[in-house]
Design a protein around this motif. Sequence first.
Motif, PDB file in Angstrom:
ATOM      1  N   LEU A  20       5.259  37.765  45.025  1.00 54.46           N
ATOM      2  CA  LEU A  20       5.679  37.699  46.424  1.00 54.46           C
ATOM      3  C   LEU A  20       4.646  36.959  47.266  1.00 54.46           C
ATOM      4  N   LYS A  21       3.388  37.202  46.985  1.00 57.27           N
ATOM      5  CA  LYS A  21       2.317  36.520  47.725  1.00 57.27           C
ATOM      6  C   LYS A  21       2.323  35.023  47.426  1.00 57.27           C
ATOM      7  N   TYR A  22       2.413  34.699  46.125  1.00 55.63           N
ATOM      8  CA  TYR A  22       2.348  33.291  45.720  1.00 55.63           C
ATOM      9  C   TYR A  22       3.619  32.510  46.065  1.00 55.63           C
ATOM     10  N   SER A  23       4.749  33.203  46.231  1.00 54.12           N
ATOM     11  CA  SER A  23       5.986  32.497  46.565  1.00 54.12           C
ATOM     12  C   SER A  23       6.038  32.081  48.035  1.00 54.12           C
ATOM     13  N   GLU A  24       5.091  32.621  48.821  1.00 56.57           N
ATOM     14  CA  GLU A  24       5.015  32.316  50.255  1.00 56.57           C
ATOM     15  C   GLU A  24       6.369  32.527  50.944  1.00 56.57           C
ATOM     16  N   GLY A  25       6.845  33.758  50.814  1.00 56.83           N
ATOM     17  CA  GLY A  25       8.116  34.103  51.462  1.00 56.83           C
ATOM     18  C   GLY A  25       9.315  33.446  50.806  1.00 56.83           C
ATOM     19  N   PHE A  26       9.253  33.262  49.506  1.00 53.02           N
ATOM     20  CA  PHE A  26      10.301  32.629  48.712  1.00 53.02           C
ATOM     21  C   PHE A  26      10.554  31.176  49.142  1.00 53.02           C
ATOM     22  N   THR A  27       9.493  30.515  49.588  1.00 54.46           N
ATOM     23  CA  THR A  27       9.625  29.103  49.963  1.00 54.46           C
ATOM     24  C   THR A  27       9.155  28.172  48.855  1.00 54.46           C
ATOM     25  N   GLY A  34       9.808  33.146  39.207  1.00 53.14           N
ATOM     26  CA  GLY A  34       9.008  34.074  38.415  1.00 53.14           C
ATOM     27  C   GLY A  34       9.022  35.473  39.002  1.00 53.14           C
ATOM     28  N   THR A  35       8.970  35.549  40.317  1.00 47.02           N
ATOM     29  CA  THR A  35       9.007  36.841  40.995  1.00 47.02           C
ATOM     30  C   THR A  35      10.323  37.553  40.741  1.00 47.02           C
TER      31      THR A  35
END
Length: 106
Positions: A20-27, A34-35
């Motif tokens: 969730l952190k690395y997806s930057e708000g699913f952007t 992966g999340t």
Amino acid sequence: MSWLLLLAAGLLEIAWALGLKYSEGFTRLWPSLGTVAAMVASLGLLGLALRGLPLGTAYAAWTGIGTVGTALLGLWLFGDPASPPRLLGIALILAGVLLLKVATPG
């Protein structure tokens, strides 16, 4: 076997929380995919673990594993604060998960 499935589910919960952190708000596409994959796999393994464990025990342990792992990785990867009360809280959650394990067969 149920506890091993639950441990794997908890580790995947840590993975999706970090995702969730690395997806930057699913952007970001790949971290987002992966999340979502880790979420699905984590819930699937939790469901399998529930075949041999009581619901309350399994859910509490699953969230506890995810909480402790995510909090520790937050300290290490993101420089989250490591105050004594925070570390005590993490230790108490870990102790609770271990107590659930000792008190529950499976």
